[in-house]
Enzyme design. Sequence first.
Site, PDB file in Angstrom:
ATOM      1  N   ASP A  71       0.841  -1.190   0.000  1.00  0.00           N
ATOM      2  CA  ASP A  71       0.000   0.000   0.000  1.00  0.00           C
ATOM      3  C   ASP A  71       0.875   1.238   0.000  1.00  0.00           C
ATOM      4  O   ASP A  71       2.101   1.147   0.096  1.00  0.00           O
ATOM      5  CB  ASP A  71      -0.916  -0.001   1.234  1.00  0.00           C
ATOM      6  CG  ASP A  71      -2.227   0.728   0.968  1.00  0.00           C
ATOM      7  OD1 ASP A  71      -2.291   1.519   0.008  1.00  0.00           O
ATOM      8  OD2 ASP A  71      -3.185   0.504   1.732  1.00  0.00           O
ATOM      9  N   PHE A 105      -1.666   1.092  -5.613  1.00  0.00           N
ATOM     10  CA  PHE A 105      -0.272   0.634  -5.599  1.00  0.00           C
ATOM     11  C   PHE A 105      -0.151  -0.764  -6.207  1.00  0.00           C
ATOM     12  O   PHE A 105       0.744  -1.039  -7.016  1.00  0.00           O
ATOM     13  CB  PHE A 105       0.258   0.664  -4.162  1.00  0.00           C
ATOM     14  CG  PHE A 105       1.668   0.148  -4.012  1.00  0.00           C
ATOM     15  CD1 PHE A 105       2.730   0.773  -4.646  1.00  0.00           C
ATOM     16  CD2 PHE A 105       1.936  -0.962  -3.214  1.00  0.00           C
ATOM     17  CE1 PHE A 105       4.034   0.306  -4.501  1.00  0.00           C
ATOM     18  CE2 PHE A 105       3.232  -1.436  -3.066  1.00  0.00           C
ATOM     19  CZ  PHE A 105       4.278  -0.801  -3.713  1.00  0.00           C
ATOM     20  N   THR A 139      -9.638  -0.333  -5.437  1.00  0.00           N
ATOM     21  CA  THR A 139     -10.431  -0.088  -4.223  1.00  0.00           C
ATOM     22  C   THR A 139     -10.139   1.254  -3.575  1.00  0.00           C
ATOM     23  O   THR A 139     -10.994   1.832  -2.919  1.00  0.00           O
ATOM     24  CB  THR A 139     -10.178  -1.203  -3.194  1.00  0.00           C
ATOM     25  OG1 THR A 139      -8.757  -1.282  -2.948  1.00  0.00           O
ATOM     26  CG2 THR A 139     -10.666  -2.545  -3.708  1.00  0.00           C
ATOM     27  N   ASP A 188     -10.275  -6.698   3.043  1.00  0.00           N
ATOM     28  CA  ASP A 188     -10.911  -8.023   3.083  1.00  0.00           C
ATOM     29  C   ASP A 188     -12.427  -7.886   3.032  1.00  0.00           C
ATOM     30  O   ASP A 188     -13.116  -8.617   2.315  1.00  0.00           O
ATOM     31  CB  ASP A 188     -10.521  -8.759   4.373  1.00  0.00           C
ATOM     32  CG  ASP A 188      -9.014  -8.815   4.558  1.00  0.00           C
ATOM     33  OD1 ASP A 188      -8.355  -9.459   3.736  1.00  0.00           O
ATOM     34  OD2 ASP A 188      -8.496  -8.203   5.502  1.00  0.00           O
TER      35      ASP A 188
END
Length: 265
Positions: A71, A105, A139, A188
């Site tokens: 990240d 990323f 996301t 998740d």
Amino acid sequence: GYAHWKGQVLNSDELHELYEGLKLNKVNRYDYVLTGYTRDTSFLAMVVDIVQELKQQNSNLVYVCDPVMGDKWNGEGSMYVPKDLLPVYRDKVVPVADIITPNQFEAELLTGRKIYTEKDALEVMDMLHAMGPETVVITSSDLQAPLGNDYLIALGSHRKTKADGTRITQRIRVESPKVDAVFVGTGDLFAAMLLAWTHKHPNNLKVACEKTVSAMQHVLQRTIKSAKVQAGEGNKPNSAQLELRMVQSKKDIENPEIIVKATVL
């Protein structure tokens, strides 16, 4: 998010053994497979073998892959899994995945291309489609949100090839309010809910993402509110207090009030 952790890590042999048990009992027909955080290349390679075999059992199986690799913090990206996982994800896993949920990323790592603008992001998603997946959702990103700095952008792209060979691509942007805390497990939860909502709305990525992101907002708002109460006035909540309030958010997860709208691009 915790200072200490104990327990065992499943290796590829153990995973294979579990799968053999399913096969012997003839319970190896699945509709979905979802994978997330993995640290071991042989384990990841074994997942690919199993997914391919499950797809032979059920050609409609949908494999949702959250390619958890790293990240960005303060604009600097870093990997928190061994670097040798990247080629396995890129060359083996992504090609058999139907839905992938990288952050910015991870999308950059997989394609070898940096994202500076929304146009870059759309081109990166096209590159990811070309590798295999029909649905790509970035996301989270550090792109500037049209609504302002207090918003986080997610981008989605769904590419379908019709019977006559023509391709249709639906692309969307979702802007959700930033929540001022560091949560663990949001990726998740996002991948799991996207699986559920794309199941309910297989040809409407806009609605699936609106429901996913809205439910996330409900969970995060409830979590931060509860964490602040537990930490007490003026204290910073700790990891235990910031555990996602998923059980308490059951109704919001099952039927979220849409508080975040997606824009069709």
